[in-house]
Design a protein around this motif. Structure first.
Motif, PDB file in Angstrom:
ATOM      1  N   GLU A 177      14.902  -8.583 -24.230  1.00 38.41           N
ATOM      2  CA  GLU A 177      14.436  -9.074 -25.538  1.00 38.41           C
ATOM      3  C   GLU A 177      13.221  -8.272 -26.018  1.00 38.41           C
ATOM      4  O   GLU A 177      13.129  -7.898 -27.185  1.00 38.41           O
ATOM      5  CB  GLU A 177      14.061 -10.548 -25.393  1.00 38.41           C
ATOM      6  CG  GLU A 177      13.893 -11.240 -26.707  1.00 38.41           C
ATOM      7  CD  GLU A 177      13.367 -12.656 -26.531  1.00 38.41           C
ATOM      8  OE1 GLU A 177      13.505 -13.226 -25.427  1.00 38.41           O
ATOM      9  OE2 GLU A 177      12.793 -13.164 -27.509  1.00 38.41           O
ATOM     10  N   GLN A 178      12.316  -7.989 -25.094  1.00 37.49           N
ATOM     11  CA  GLN A 178      11.129  -7.199 -25.477  1.00 37.49           C
ATOM     12  C   GLN A 178      11.528  -5.786 -25.875  1.00 37.49           C
ATOM     13  O   GLN A 178      11.001  -5.226 -26.836  1.00 37.49           O
ATOM     14  CB  GLN A 178      10.127  -7.153 -24.314  1.00 37.49           C
ATOM     15  CG  GLN A 178       9.426  -8.482 -24.085  1.00 37.49           C
ATOM     16  CD  GLN A 178       8.577  -8.472 -22.818  1.00 37.49           C
ATOM     17  OE1 GLN A 178       8.933  -7.856 -21.817  1.00 37.49           O
ATOM     18  NE2 GLN A 178       7.454  -9.149 -22.863  1.00 37.49           N
ATOM     19  N   VAL A 223       4.249  -5.812 -28.589  1.00 35.13           N
ATOM     20  CA  VAL A 223       5.281  -6.727 -28.056  1.00 35.13           C
ATOM     21  C   VAL A 223       4.895  -7.283 -26.684  1.00 35.13           C
ATOM     22  O   VAL A 223       5.001  -8.484 -26.446  1.00 35.13           O
ATOM     23  CB  VAL A 223       6.654  -6.006 -28.000  1.00 35.13           C
ATOM     24  CG1 VAL A 223       7.690  -6.848 -27.258  1.00 35.13           C
ATOM     25  CG2 VAL A 223       7.133  -5.673 -29.409  1.00 35.13           C
ATOM     26  N   VAL A 224       4.418  -6.412 -25.789  1.00 33.84           N
ATOM     27  CA  VAL A 224       4.141  -6.917 -24.428  1.00 33.84           C
ATOM     28  C   VAL A 224       2.724  -7.459 -24.266  1.00 33.84           C
ATOM     29  O   VAL A 224       2.407  -8.111 -23.279  1.00 33.84           O
ATOM     30  CB  VAL A 224       4.404  -5.838 -23.338  1.00 33.84           C
ATOM     31  CG1 VAL A 224       5.845  -5.393 -23.329  1.00 33.84           C
ATOM     32  CG2 VAL A 224       3.479  -4.640 -23.485  1.00 33.84           C
ATOM     33  N   LEU A 276      18.587   6.696 -14.572  1.00 36.19           N
ATOM     34  CA  LEU A 276      17.578   7.239 -15.476  1.00 36.19           C
ATOM     35  C   LEU A 276      17.295   6.164 -16.525  1.00 36.19           C
ATOM     36  O   LEU A 276      18.104   5.919 -17.420  1.00 36.19           O
ATOM     37  CB  LEU A 276      18.075   8.542 -16.137  1.00 36.19           C
ATOM     38  CG  LEU A 276      18.393   9.692 -15.178  1.00 36.19           C
ATOM     39  CD1 LEU A 276      18.821  10.954 -15.935  1.00 36.19           C
ATOM     40  CD2 LEU A 276      17.210  10.024 -14.271  1.00 36.19           C
ATOM     41  N   CYS A 277      16.171   5.489 -16.337  1.00 32.58           N
ATOM     42  CA  CYS A 277      15.822   4.354 -17.196  1.00 32.58           C
ATOM     43  C   CYS A 277      15.169   4.894 -18.476  1.00 32.58           C
ATOM     44  O   CYS A 277      14.311   5.777 -18.420  1.00 32.58           O
ATOM     45  CB  CYS A 277      14.869   3.453 -16.417  1.00 32.58           C
ATOM     46  SG  CYS A 277      14.248   2.091 -17.378  1.00 32.58           S
ATOM     47  N   LEU A 278      15.556   4.342 -19.604  1.00 28.89           N
ATOM     48  CA  LEU A 278      15.145   4.917 -20.889  1.00 28.89           C
ATOM     49  C   LEU A 278      13.930   4.215 -21.496  1.00 28.89           C
ATOM     50  O   LEU A 278      13.957   3.008 -21.730  1.00 28.89           O
ATOM     51  CB  LEU A 278      16.310   4.845 -21.880  1.00 28.89           C
ATOM     52  CG  LEU A 278      17.589   5.554 -21.423  1.00 28.89           C
ATOM     53  CD1 LEU A 278      18.717   5.353 -22.434  1.00 28.89           C
ATOM     54  CD2 LEU A 278      17.345   7.040 -21.197  1.00 28.89           C
ATOM     55  N   GLY A 279      12.890   4.968 -21.742  1.00 33.68           N
ATOM     56  CA  GLY A 279      11.746   4.492 -22.547  1.00 33.68           C
ATOM     57  C   GLY A 279      10.751   3.631 -21.814  1.00 33.68           C
ATOM     58  O   GLY A 279       9.568   3.947 -21.758  1.00 33.68           O
ATOM     59  N   LEU A 280      11.214   2.511 -21.241  1.00 33.02           N
ATOM     60  CA  LEU A 280      10.323   1.577 -20.526  1.00 33.02           C
ATOM     61  C   LEU A 280      11.096   0.974 -19.353  1.00 33.02           C
ATOM     62  O   LEU A 280      12.310   0.764 -19.453  1.00 33.02           O
ATOM     63  CB  LEU A 280       9.883   0.443 -21.470  1.00 33.02           C
ATOM     64  CG  LEU A 280       8.971   0.861 -22.628  1.00 33.02           C
ATOM     65  CD1 LEU A 280       8.930  -0.240 -23.679  1.00 33.02           C
ATOM     66  CD2 LEU A 280       7.551   1.181 -22.147  1.00 33.02           C
ATOM     67  N   TRP A 281      10.373   0.669 -18.281  1.00 32.08           N
ATOM     68  CA  TRP A 281      11.028   0.073 -17.104  1.00 32.08           C
ATOM     69  C   TRP A 281      11.569  -1.311 -17.444  1.00 32.08           C
ATOM     70  O   TRP A 281      10.834  -2.163 -17.934  1.00 32.08           O
ATOM     71  CB  TRP A 281      10.037  -0.045 -15.940  1.00 32.08           C
ATOM     72  CG  TRP A 281       9.716   1.275 -15.311  1.00 32.08           C
ATOM     73  CD1 TRP A 281       8.571   1.994 -15.456  1.00 32.08           C
ATOM     74  CD2 TRP A 281      10.566   2.033 -14.450  1.00 32.08           C
ATOM     75  NE1 TRP A 281       8.655   3.163 -14.729  1.00 32.08           N
ATOM     76  CE2 TRP A 281       9.867   3.213 -14.104  1.00 32.08           C
ATOM     77  CE3 TRP A 281      11.851   1.845 -13.925  1.00 32.08           C
ATOM     78  CZ2 TRP A 281      10.396   4.201 -13.258  1.00 32.08           C
ATOM     79  CZ3 TRP A 281      12.379   2.824 -13.090  1.00 32.08           C
ATOM     80  CH2 TRP A 281      11.663   3.971 -12.767  1.00 32.08           C
ATOM     81  N   LYS A 282      12.850  -1.516 -17.141  1.00 27.47           N
ATOM     82  CA  LYS A 282      13.449  -2.835 -17.352  1.00 27.47           C
ATOM     83  C   LYS A 282      13.202  -3.674 -16.093  1.00 27.47           C
ATOM     84  O   LYS A 282      13.364  -3.173 -14.966  1.00 27.47           O
ATOM     85  CB  LYS A 282      14.968  -2.725 -17.594  1.00 27.47           C
ATOM     86  CG  LYS A 282      15.395  -1.637 -18.588  1.00 27.47           C
ATOM     87  CD  LYS A 282      14.895  -1.874 -19.979  1.00 27.47           C
ATOM     88  CE  LYS A 282      15.207  -0.789 -20.979  1.00 27.47           C
ATOM     89  NZ  LYS A 282      14.917   0.596 -20.638  1.00 27.47           N
TER      90      LYS A 282
END
Ligand code: NAX
Ligand code: K
Length: 539
Positions: A19-20, A223-224, A187-193
């Protein structure tokens, strides 16, 4: 303006839910970034990284699994770029209804004569598979035709590289939604899930790496939050927190006095390993309260420690402190538990009733559980750190939902007790009563071995003692509690894990017995500090 290096360090600490991530992307799109442009950027970075990880000429044949959403869109742009780099690319797209952007990229890939097969079998001879079936948009369990396809691919032997998340994992809980790709690398995109840092996900994630997308920090923090409650531990944060440099005019008592209460005749090694962990922390003074029969062995191995020989039961467990001893304010912290056995109840009760900051582990935790964890700790004024493994955690918090989500369970345990709770495992999770949470992202199964927890207890005790010793003597209980942060505890967990990783590299995963681990604490720290320094100088 923040430097690119500092920005990336901040980005590496952030953990988001689906969601974030959606909210952050919405802000970026609303600010004018076209969705298609972001997808191009993502895929060009991915293709570049994949070509570096798997350079031509071998592997040459790359099979790409394409899903219906934008994860599939990313995969198709990667397919196009790898095609132009000279890879022999083939696609498998098991669904017919695609999002518009994804559909367009599929049409274009087909026009370039990149073959697209509905059946997965056509990709079996590929040297490398790229999983672009689902990313953070997966909402429900996978079913036919995708579930059997994933099961089949998981039985093949070529490496699988997942884009953003292994398809089938829940983005937040890391749980498998029916079935999930077992990736070699993600390869995680943009921010760690968040899901990638959950223990449940580890068998699917493989090695994980963040691909930075230059998402603006202002949108991310909007957001965070400026100081997000849940953060991923990093080497830089740990190094900044550890007491690495000492004031030139300091003396031993200013560097912390730690009391260890540990060991029994049966578990003599528990006292020794805790002592060796404490020694590596750099603590100024180390006292060890142990059964009197252990004194010769402890003195031989830890000549710098003051040994307080305690009366013992016929079986060799500590019964009490010696009558001449007073548990007064001369100690900055106590670390208690390893090797005590359950016969040491009286001394653990006395320690729990004291005003001294406390790291409690092993038998100390089992005795606390028998006393009633929550009421006992609610009565404690001084800072308390609990370091349970999963079994101990369940005994301490029998009503906990730890099997649902470790992170939530740890947060709740900390909030109920006022203690900092560190739950051991492949991904150590740490929380305080305010909800501040840290996840240690890197470890090694080499640490799954008797005694490695004892080393952590000693190390942690030494760090806590040093942090407390820095405070003026008249500091209030509240301030003492807030001086022991989740970041300090995370830095201990990180250091311990790095020692295990270095020891495993040099000696294989079989060669990391707990004594060896103690010998790698300082070399691992040296290596990490040097690596951080060389990064700083090269920027
Ligand atoms: N929005 C963007 O432009 C960007 C998206 N990105 C990529 O896009 C992904 C997120 O894209 P989406 O939101 O399209 O989501 P996904 O690509 O993860 O998949 C969502 C699609 O799958 C369908 N679906 C969900 N659960 C299903 C199930 N169990 N069985 C069958 N179909 C199911 C949904 O109806 C939807 O069509 C990220 O993980 C990332 O790879 C990133 O590249 C950054 C840019
Ligand atoms: K994926």
């Amino acid at each position: 303006m923040i430097s690119p290096q500092d920005r990336l360090e901040q980005i590496q600490r952030i953990i988001v839910t689906a969601e974030q991530m959606r909210s952050i992307e919405s802000r970026v799109f609303a600010a004018g970034m076209p969705i298609a442009a972001l997808m191009e950027k993502v895929a060009s970075k991915l293709a570049h990284r994949i070509a570096a990880l798997y350079p031509l000429p071998n592997p040459r044949r790359v099979g790409i699994l394409v899903g219906p959403g934008h994860n599939g869109g990313d995969a198709l742009v990667v397919a196009r770029e790898l095609h132009f780099k000279g890879y022999e690319v083939m696609l498998c797209c098991p669904v017919s209804k695609l999002k518009e952007l994804t559909e367009g990229h599929l049409r274009y890939a087909t026009s370039l004569e990149i073959p697209c097969h509905p059946q997965i079998e056509s990709l079996q001879t590929c040297d490398l598979l790229i999983d672009g079936l689902f990313g953070f948009g997966l909402e429900r369990s996978l079913t036919d035709p995708i579930a059997p396809l994933i099961e089949q691919v998981n039985h093949w032997h070529q490496p699988i590289l997942s884009i953003d998340l292994p398809s089938g994992l829940h983005t937040d809980t890391g749980k498998v939604l029916g079935v999930a790709i077992r990736a070699t690398q993600t390869l995680c995109l943009g921010l760690w899930k968040l899901g990638l840092l959950q223990e449940e996900a580890l068998e699917h994630v493989g090695s994980a790496e963040l691909i930075d997308l230059d998402l603006p920090l202002t949108d991310v923090l909007a957001v965070v939050g400026d100081s997000p409650l849940v953060q991923r531990g990093t080497a830089q944060a740990a190094i900044a927190t550890l007491p690495l440099s000492r004031p030139p005019t300091t003396h031993k008592y200013k560097m912390g006095h730690l009391l260890l209460v540990c060991g029994s005749r049966r578990y003599a090694g528990g006292a020794l390993l805790t002592g060796l962990g404490a020694r590596a922390s750099g603590v100024g003074m180390l006292s060890i309260a142990a059964p009197e029969s252990l004194k010769p062995a402890l003195s031989a191995q830890l000549p710098e420690a003051l040994i307080i020989d305690c009366p013992e039961t016929p079986e060799g467990a500590i019964t009490a402190f010696p009558s001449s001893f007073s548990l007064d304010s001369s100690f900055d912290a106590i670390a208690c538990g390893p090797g005590l056995t359950s016969d040491a109840t009286a001394i653990v009760e006395q320690i729990l009733a004291s005003q001294c900051p406390l790291v409690l582990d092993a038998d100390g935790l089992n005795i606390l559980a028998q006393q009633g964890t929550i009421p006992t700790l609610q009565n404690r004024q001084a800072p308390t750190i609990l370091t349970p493994h999963l079994g101990e955690f369940k005994r301490l918090f029998p009503d906990s939902t730890v099997t649902e989500c470790r992170v939530t369970a740890v947060q709740r345990a900390a909030q109920q007790t006022g203690a900092i709770v560190l739950l051991k495992g492949a991904r150590v999770a740490i929380a305080d009563a305010q909800g501040n949470t840290r996840i240690n992202p890197e470890s090694t199964p080499a640490l799954a071995r008797g005694g490695s927890g004892d080393v952590l207890t000693g190390l942690m005790g030494g760090l806590v003692a040093q942090a407390i010793a820095k405070l003026p003597k008249e500091t209030s209980e509240d301030l003492r509690t807030s001086s022991i942060s989740v970041d300090l505890i995370q830095s201990g967990a990180w250091w311990h894990a790095q020692a295990g990783i270095l020891a495993a590299q040099e000696r294989t995963e079989l060669g990391v017995d707990a004594y060896t681990l103690t010998q790698f604490l300082i070399p691992a720290l040296r290596q990490q500090v040097d690596a951080a320094d060389s990064k700083t100088f090269s920027n």
